[in-house]
Scaffold this motif. Sequence first.
Motif, PDB file in Angstrom:
ATOM      1  N   ILE A  82       0.863  -1.172   0.000  1.00 60.18           N
ATOM      2  CA  ILE A  82       0.000   0.000   0.000  1.00 60.18           C
ATOM      3  C   ILE A  82       0.901   1.223   0.000  1.00 60.18           C
ATOM      4  O   ILE A  82       1.684   1.423   0.934  1.00 60.18           O
ATOM      5  N   ARG A  83       0.797   2.007  -1.025  1.00 60.24           N
ATOM      6  CA  ARG A  83       1.645   3.202  -1.106  1.00 60.24           C
ATOM      7  C   ARG A  83       1.145   4.236  -0.108  1.00 60.24           C
ATOM      8  O   ARG A  83      -0.054   4.561  -0.081  1.00 60.24           O
ATOM      9  N   CYS A  84       2.043   4.740   0.710  1.00 68.65           N
ATOM     10  CA  CYS A  84       1.613   5.587   1.816  1.00 68.65           C
ATOM     11  C   CYS A  84       2.793   6.370   2.369  1.00 68.65           C
ATOM     12  O   CYS A  84       3.887   5.838   2.539  1.00 68.65           O
ATOM     13  N   ASP A  85       2.553   7.631   2.677  1.00 66.38           N
ATOM     14  CA  ASP A  85       3.497   8.449   3.433  1.00 66.38           C
ATOM     15  C   ASP A  85       3.073   8.347   4.892  1.00 66.38           C
ATOM     16  O   ASP A  85       2.010   8.830   5.276  1.00 66.38           O
ATOM     17  N   ILE A  86       3.891   7.715   5.727  1.00 63.25           N
ATOM     18  CA  ILE A  86       3.482   7.438   7.101  1.00 63.25           C
ATOM     19  C   ILE A  86       3.351   8.700   7.945  1.00 63.25           C
ATOM     20  O   ILE A  86       2.769   8.647   9.034  1.00 63.25           O
ATOM     21  N   THR A  87       3.858   9.839   7.458  1.00 67.33           N
ATOM     22  CA  THR A  87       3.673  11.076   8.204  1.00 67.33           C
ATOM     23  C   THR A  87       2.262  11.629   8.030  1.00 67.33           C
ATOM     24  O   THR A  87       1.861  12.544   8.755  1.00 67.33           O
ATOM     25  N   ASP A  88       1.506  11.087   7.096  1.00 65.42           N
ATOM     26  CA  ASP A  88       0.084  11.403   6.924  1.00 65.42           C
ATOM     27  C   ASP A  88      -0.692  10.405   7.777  1.00 65.42           C
ATOM     28  O   ASP A  88      -0.935   9.265   7.357  1.00 65.42           O
ATOM     29  N   THR A  89      -1.069  10.811   8.976  1.00 65.22           N
ATOM     30  CA  THR A  89      -1.668   9.884   9.932  1.00 65.22           C
ATOM     31  C   THR A  89      -2.956   9.274   9.407  1.00 65.22           C
ATOM     32  O   THR A  89      -3.212   8.080   9.601  1.00 65.22           O
ATOM     33  N   ASP A  90      -3.785  10.062   8.743  1.00 61.02           N
ATOM     34  CA  ASP A  90      -5.031   9.515   8.202  1.00 61.02           C
ATOM     35  C   ASP A  90      -4.754   8.452   7.141  1.00 61.02           C
ATOM     36  O   ASP A  90      -5.430   7.416   7.096  1.00 61.02           O
ATOM     37  N   ALA A  91      -3.756   8.704   6.283  1.00 64.65           N
ATOM     38  CA  ALA A  91      -3.408   7.727   5.251  1.00 64.65           C
ATOM     39  C   ALA A  91      -2.837   6.459   5.877  1.00 64.65           C
ATOM     40  O   ALA A  91      -3.122   5.341   5.415  1.00 64.65           O
ATOM     41  N   LEU A  92      -2.033   6.607   6.923  1.00 66.67           N
ATOM     42  CA  LEU A  92      -1.478   5.444   7.618  1.00 66.67           C
ATOM     43  C   LEU A  92      -2.593   4.613   8.238  1.00 66.67           C
ATOM     44  O   LEU A  92      -2.602   3.380   8.122  1.00 66.67           O
ATOM     45  N   ARG A  93      -3.525   5.262   8.899  1.00 70.60           N
ATOM     46  CA  ARG A  93      -4.650   4.538   9.495  1.00 70.60           C
ATOM     47  C   ARG A  93      -5.472   3.820   8.432  1.00 70.60           C
ATOM     48  O   ARG A  93      -5.893   2.673   8.624  1.00 70.60           O
ATOM     49  N   ALA A  94      -5.699   4.493   7.297  1.00 73.34           N
ATOM     50  CA  ALA A  94      -6.465   3.876   6.211  1.00 73.34           C
ATOM     51  C   ALA A  94      -5.736   2.662   5.658  1.00 73.34           C
ATOM     52  O   ALA A  94      -6.354   1.639   5.323  1.00 73.34           O
ATOM     53  N   ALA A  95      -4.405   2.752   5.550  1.00 75.10           N
ATOM     54  CA  ALA A  95      -3.619   1.615   5.056  1.00 75.10           C
ATOM     55  C   ALA A  95      -3.735   0.429   6.007  1.00 75.10           C
ATOM     56  O   ALA A  95      -3.844  -0.731   5.577  1.00 75.10           O
ATOM     57  N   MET A  96      -3.726   0.694   7.296  1.00 76.79           N
ATOM     58  CA  MET A  96      -3.831  -0.391   8.275  1.00 76.79           C
ATOM     59  C   MET A  96      -5.218  -1.004   8.271  1.00 76.79           C
ATOM     60  O   MET A  96      -5.378  -2.215   8.450  1.00 76.79           O
ATOM     61  N   ASP A  97      -6.235  -0.185   8.025  1.00 74.77           N
ATOM     62  CA  ASP A  97      -7.591  -0.722   7.864  1.00 74.77           C
ATOM     63  C   ASP A  97      -7.667  -1.631   6.635  1.00 74.77           C
ATOM     64  O   ASP A  97      -8.301  -2.696   6.668  1.00 74.77           O
ATOM     65  N   ARG A  98      -7.023  -1.198   5.551  1.00 75.15           N
ATOM     66  CA  ARG A  98      -7.019  -2.011   4.324  1.00 75.15           C
ATOM     67  C   ARG A  98      -6.301  -3.337   4.558  1.00 75.15           C
ATOM     68  O   ARG A  98      -6.749  -4.397   4.087  1.00 75.15           O
ATOM     69  N   ALA A  99      -5.189  -3.290   5.292  1.00 70.42           N
ATOM     70  CA  ALA A  99      -4.455  -4.521   5.595  1.00 70.42           C
ATOM     71  C   ALA A  99      -5.300  -5.463   6.441  1.00 70.42           C
ATOM     72  O   ALA A  99      -5.329  -6.677   6.208  1.00 70.42           O
ATOM     73  N   ALA A 100      -6.006  -4.915   7.436  1.00 68.32           N
ATOM     74  CA  ALA A 100      -6.857  -5.736   8.295  1.00 68.32           C
ATOM     75  C   ALA A 100      -8.009  -6.352   7.508  1.00 68.32           C
ATOM     76  O   ALA A 100      -8.405  -7.499   7.758  1.00 68.32           O
ATOM     77  N   ALA A 101      -8.549  -5.594   6.537  1.00 68.04           N
ATOM     78  CA  ALA A 101      -9.631  -6.132   5.714  1.00 68.04           C
ATOM     79  C   ALA A 101      -9.148  -7.303   4.870  1.00 68.04           C
ATOM     80  O   ALA A 101      -9.889  -8.265   4.620  1.00 68.04           O
ATOM     81  N   ALA A 102      -7.892  -7.243   4.443  1.00 68.75           N
ATOM     82  CA  ALA A 102      -7.340  -8.301   3.590  1.00 68.75           C
ATOM     83  C   ALA A 102      -6.868  -9.505   4.384  1.00 68.75           C
ATOM     84  O   ALA A 102      -7.026 -10.654   3.948  1.00 68.75           O
ATOM     85  N   HIS A 103      -6.275  -9.268   5.554  1.00 61.67           N
ATOM     86  CA  HIS A 103      -5.580 -10.334   6.278  1.00 61.67           C
ATOM     87  C   HIS A 103      -6.114 -10.599   7.685  1.00 61.67           C
ATOM     88  O   HIS A 103      -5.617 -11.485   8.373  1.00 61.67           O
ATOM     89  N   GLY A 104      -7.086  -9.823   8.121  1.00 60.53           N
ATOM     90  CA  GLY A 104      -7.541  -9.918   9.503  1.00 60.53           C
ATOM     91  C   GLY A 104      -6.835  -8.885  10.361  1.00 60.53           C
ATOM     92  O   GLY A 104      -5.831  -8.286   9.946  1.00 60.53           O
ATOM     93  N   PRO A 105      -7.353  -8.640  11.572  1.00 61.19           N
ATOM     94  CA  PRO A 105      -6.737  -7.651  12.455  1.00 61.19           C
ATOM     95  C   PRO A 105      -5.240  -7.907  12.624  1.00 61.19           C
ATOM     96  O   PRO A 105      -4.802  -9.054  12.730  1.00 61.19           O
TER      97      PRO A 105
END
Length: 252
Positions: A63-86
Amino acid sequence: MNATFHDLRDASVFITGGGSGIGAALTEGFLAQGARVAFVGRSDAAAFVDAADATYQNRPLFIRCDITDTDALRAAMDRAAAAHGPVSVLVNNAANDMRHSAMDVTPDIWDASQAVNLKAYFFACQKAAERMEPGGSIINYSSITYLMGAAGMVPYVTANAGIMGMTRALAREWGPRGIRVNAIAPGWVFTEKQETMWATPEAKAAFLDKQCLRAFMAPQDMVGGTLFLASSMSAMMTGQTMVIDAGVASTG
């Protein structure tokens, strides 16, 4: 022969900066264990993903993401959880160890360093802990620069001191929930970035003289300790910093 951590098979692993340097070695290390890996980075990692899939028959999610963008980082982690579980294993690895003389550091340089090297770590921890189940493991990459008081990189060194303090505080706060939080402090690991920007032959030779083990460290040297902290083999370890530096810093 590499160790097998059976409880990491099918674990949901999230790694920041997992497409290059130490992060890429960690991604491959978890893939080899059969974990389901998602990672973020600023640069395109499609070629790395394809190569990893071909090698391990286990395709990571990039997931392409600038981790200094907190909202984008949170969204990326939500996407990862949707794909692989929490997320059950979080590895905060991404960092920027730029060099600056202390007198040249501006407020913008200071804020930018803390944003990538400390702030993003906390908010990734916070997001992972929302749904992390007992037995989950958070691993924060720090650096021996804090232990050594390295000059020429005060914002980075300060952030790494903060990582160790944050790790201890979160371990205490989330321990009752069964979540473990540990840190790893690498020595000088010779990634492509280090070789390109700072690792002159003279600097490498001088640093090698500080090590007990007289061999240059590579990204793969960080994999075993990370897998150990992620697995149930370290079930009673939390709030600790594991130093992997070939014997430069003394923590006793």
